[in-house]
Design a protein around this motif. Structure first.
Motif, PDB file in Angstrom:
ATOM      1  N   ALA A 196      70.343  88.039  21.090  1.00  0.00           N
ATOM      2  CA  ALA A 196      71.295  87.816  20.761  1.00  0.00           C
ATOM      3  C   ALA A 196      72.141  88.290  19.141  1.00  0.00           C
ATOM      4  N   ARG A 197      71.108  88.379  18.676  1.00  0.00           N
ATOM      5  CA  ARG A 197      71.784  89.485  17.649  1.00  0.00           C
ATOM      6  C   ARG A 197      71.935  90.516  18.161  1.00  0.00           C
ATOM      7  N   GLN A 198      70.754  91.453  19.125  1.00  0.00           N
ATOM      8  CA  GLN A 198      71.307  92.927  19.356  1.00  0.00           C
ATOM      9  C   GLN A 198      72.554  92.775  20.605  1.00  0.00           C
ATOM     10  N   ILE A 199      72.957  91.005  21.484  1.00  0.00           N
ATOM     11  CA  ILE A 199      74.157  92.007  22.653  1.00  0.00           C
ATOM     12  C   ILE A 199      74.784  91.487  20.950  1.00  0.00           C
ATOM     13  N   PHE A 200      74.857  90.761  19.852  1.00  0.00           N
ATOM     14  CA  PHE A 200      76.189  91.362  19.261  1.00  0.00           C
ATOM     15  C   PHE A 200      76.269  92.341  18.410  1.00  0.00           C
ATOM     16  N   GLU A 201      75.385  92.564  18.042  1.00  0.00           N
ATOM     17  CA  GLU A 201      75.602  94.141  17.361  1.00  0.00           C
ATOM     18  C   GLU A 201      76.382  95.293  18.686  1.00  0.00           C
ATOM     19  N   SER A 202      75.696  95.030  19.499  1.00  0.00           N
ATOM     20  CA  SER A 202      76.613  96.120  20.790  1.00  0.00           C
ATOM     21  C   SER A 202      77.574  95.667  21.048  1.00  0.00           C
ATOM     22  N   ARG A 203      78.326  95.087  20.009  1.00  0.00           N
ATOM     23  CA  ARG A 203      79.944  95.123  20.919  1.00  0.00           C
ATOM     24  C   ARG A 203      80.946  94.805  19.839  1.00  0.00           C
ATOM     25  N   ALA A 204      80.089  95.566  18.687  1.00  0.00           N
ATOM     26  CA  ALA A 204      80.892  96.381  17.143  1.00  0.00           C
ATOM     27  C   ALA A 204      81.951  96.777  17.854  1.00  0.00           C
ATOM     28  N   ALA A 205      81.883  97.536  18.771  1.00  0.00           N
ATOM     29  CA  ALA A 205      82.912  98.712  18.874  1.00  0.00           C
ATOM     30  C   ALA A 205      83.926  98.250  19.657  1.00  0.00           C
ATOM     31  N   GLU A 206      83.853  96.931  20.558  1.00  0.00           N
ATOM     32  CA  GLU A 206      84.615  96.569  21.571  1.00  0.00           C
ATOM     33  C   GLU A 206      85.928  96.290  20.895  1.00  0.00           C
ATOM     34  N   ALA A 207      86.337  95.113  19.749  1.00  0.00           N
ATOM     35  CA  ALA A 207      87.422  94.352  19.583  1.00  0.00           C
ATOM     36  C   ALA A 207      87.478  94.492  17.878  1.00  0.00           C
ATOM     37  N   ASP A 208      88.429  93.951  17.622  1.00  0.00           N
ATOM     38  CA  ASP A 208      89.092  93.619  16.283  1.00  0.00           C
ATOM     39  C   ASP A 208      88.239  92.465  15.043  1.00  0.00           C
ATOM     40  N   TRP A 209      87.885  91.622  16.331  1.00  0.00           N
ATOM     41  CA  TRP A 209      87.786  90.589  15.897  1.00  0.00           C
ATOM     42  C   TRP A 209      85.806  90.662  15.216  1.00  0.00           C
ATOM     43  N   TRP A 210      85.398  91.284  15.410  1.00  0.00           N
ATOM     44  CA  TRP A 210      83.536  92.296  15.327  1.00  0.00           C
ATOM     45  C   TRP A 210      83.190  91.714  13.782  1.00  0.00           C
ATOM     46  N   ARG A 259      82.308  74.751   8.837  1.00  0.00           N
ATOM     47  CA  ARG A 259      83.619  74.468  10.007  1.00  0.00           C
ATOM     48  C   ARG A 259      84.626  76.055  10.020  1.00  0.00           C
ATOM     49  N   GLY A 260      84.499  76.260   8.687  1.00  0.00           N
ATOM     50  CA  GLY A 260      85.605  77.429   8.814  1.00  0.00           C
ATOM     51  C   GLY A 260      84.776  79.036   9.023  1.00  0.00           C
ATOM     52  N   LEU A 261      83.909  79.126   8.505  1.00  0.00           N
ATOM     53  CA  LEU A 261      82.546  80.306   9.001  1.00  0.00           C
ATOM     54  C   LEU A 261      82.242  80.611  11.015  1.00  0.00           C
ATOM     55  N   LEU A 262      81.980  79.094  10.983  1.00  0.00           N
ATOM     56  CA  LEU A 262      81.868  78.619  12.832  1.00  0.00           C
ATOM     57  C   LEU A 262      82.848  79.178  13.567  1.00  0.00           C
ATOM     58  N   LEU A 263      84.505  78.819  13.189  1.00  0.00           N
ATOM     59  CA  LEU A 263      85.727  79.934  13.705  1.00  0.00           C
ATOM     60  C   LEU A 263      85.706  80.627  14.199  1.00  0.00           C
ATOM     61  N   ARG A 264      85.570  82.418  12.777  1.00  0.00           N
ATOM     62  CA  ARG A 264      85.374  83.200  12.589  1.00  0.00           C
ATOM     63  C   ARG A 264      84.264  83.805  12.877  1.00  0.00           C
ATOM     64  N   ALA A 265      82.929  83.399  13.183  1.00  0.00           N
ATOM     65  CA  ALA A 265      82.026  83.677  14.348  1.00  0.00           C
ATOM     66  C   ALA A 265      82.125  83.135  16.062  1.00  0.00           C
ATOM     67  N   ALA A 266      83.146  82.413  15.740  1.00  0.00           N
ATOM     68  CA  ALA A 266      83.393  82.304  17.428  1.00  0.00           C
ATOM     69  C   ALA A 266      83.432  83.458  17.991  1.00  0.00           C
ATOM     70  N   PRO A 267      84.116  84.778  18.190  1.00  0.00           N
ATOM     71  CA  PRO A 267      83.798  85.154  19.104  1.00  0.00           C
ATOM     72  C   PRO A 267      83.000  85.517  19.242  1.00  0.00           C
ATOM     73  N   LEU A 268      81.622  85.546  18.103  1.00  0.00           N
ATOM     74  CA  LEU A 268      80.399  86.443  19.291  1.00  0.00           C
ATOM     75  C   LEU A 268      79.827  85.164  20.346  1.00  0.00           C
ATOM     76  N   ALA A 269      79.879  84.167  20.709  1.00  0.00           N
ATOM     77  CA  ALA A 269      79.711  83.341  21.404  1.00  0.00           C
ATOM     78  C   ALA A 269      80.035  83.409  23.097  1.00  0.00           C
ATOM     79  N   TYR A 270      81.353  84.170  23.419  1.00  0.00           N
ATOM     80  CA  TYR A 270      82.470  84.165  24.182  1.00  0.00           C
ATOM     81  C   TYR A 270      82.330  86.047  25.070  1.00  0.00           C
ATOM     82  N   GLY A 271      82.589  86.181  26.787  1.00  0.00           N
ATOM     83  CA  GLY A 271      82.123  86.683  26.926  1.00  0.00           C
ATOM     84  C   GLY A 271      83.425  87.495  26.022  1.00  0.00           C
ATOM     85  N   ARG A 272      84.829  87.324  26.323  1.00  0.00           N
ATOM     86  CA  ARG A 272      85.629  87.617  25.874  1.00  0.00           C
ATOM     87  C   ARG A 272      86.533  86.822  24.489  1.00  0.00           C
TER      88      ARG A 272
END
Length: 291
Positions: A137-151, A171-184
């Motif tokens: 899961a960490r590897q998947i997240f890190e592999s998306r570093a160049a994908e979008a400005d949210w990373w 709660r605030g941190l979860l929202l900031r981290a949320a993009p890692l849980a979605y395909g886009r």
């Protein structure tokens, strides 16, 4: 909202979502988190048009009261709540779907009440019950570093979450981290993620593994190997929460399991690709021969 009486007399809430109108048997759906309000499941990408969805609120979430005994939040005890719901619904046997942490509850149910299940669907499971904690899961997240400005902001939030204790901060941190849980990270994903903070229930979450010893864990796994229920395990190749390899470990715990990784999908497949998930589940429930 209807209620059912569980094994200790507690009245627990559930919802019925039914747009099918064709008399098919219901699919009982368990929310994960652990202990996240079941509202986040929605109608599971339109599955309610295929058959009725029965969605219980676990103890201390949604319309269900908190438990007096913290042990009642543990997932093997929550499996007993599922059995009480089955009896309340008057079902001899039924199909069960679970997401995320609730897949542990569903596996405990399959191990304890395996003759009651016709089918079992496990979406984006973790593998703590299997005693495995893959790091892909960490590897998947890190592999998306160049994908979008949210990373970059999501990466910082993930690091801060490890040390956060204040609920509002979490709660605030979860929202900031949320993009890692979605395909886009499009409007449907953003809207779904925005609701998470208010759906958290910290005490039931903390007690989800309460009293679950190594002996209990191994006993559950041993009984799963004798469970003849057909199992569908669904994972997402962009799931930065539980990853892909956890699904492999879970599927290997059953004698009759099929594993389906979905491309371009994160931790919530009914949000990312409902048109991909819905027919997959429909076909499994309809076509799988009972064993």
């Amino acid at each position: 909202m209807p209620h059912f009486t569980s094994y200790d007399g507690t009245q627990l809430a559930y919802r019925v979502l039914d747009d099918s109108r064709d008399g098919k048997p219901p699919l009982v759906c368990l929310a994960g988190g652990p202990a996240r309000d079941a509202a986040y499941l929605g109608d599971l990408g339109g599955l309610s048009a295929f058959r009725p969805l029965v969605v219980p609120d676990a103890r201390g979430t949604g319309g269900s009261p908190p438990a007096d005994d913290l042990g009642a939040y543990a997932f093997p005890r929550q499996a007993d709540d599922v059995e009480a719901l089955r009896a309340h619904l008057g079902l001899d046997r039924f199909a069960l779907l679970a997401h995320d942490a609730a897949t542990a509850t569903a596996q405990a149910y399959a191990a304890t009440y395996r003759d009651r299940l016709t089918h079992l669907v496990l979406l984006n499971p973790g593998s703590r019950l299997q005693g495995e904690l893959p790091d892909d899961a960490r590897q998947i997240f890190e592999s998306r570093a160049a994908e979008a400005d949210w990373w970059e902001d999501a990466y910082v939030a993930v690091q801060l979450l490890a040390h956060a204790t204040d609920l509002d901060e979490i709660r605030g941190l979860l929202l900031r981290a949320a993009p890692l849980a979605y395909g886009r990270w499009d409007p449907p994903q953003q809207e779904h993620a925005a609701a998470e903070g208010e759906q958290l229930n910290p005490v039931p979450r903390a007690a989800f593994w309460q009293g679950v010893t190594e002996e209990t864990r191994l006993a559950l796994l041993g009984r799963l190997r004798a469970a003849r229920v057909p199992v569908l395990v669904v994972t997402g190749d962009l799931d930065g929460v539980t990853g892909l390899r956890t699904g492999e470990a879970v599927a290997a715990s059953f004698p009759h399991a099929r594993l389906r990784p979905l491309h371009g999908v994160g931790h919530y497949p009914w949000v990312d690709e409902p048109e991909m998930l819905r027919p997959l589940v429909e076909d499994f429930l309809t076509d799988t021969l009972e064993l």
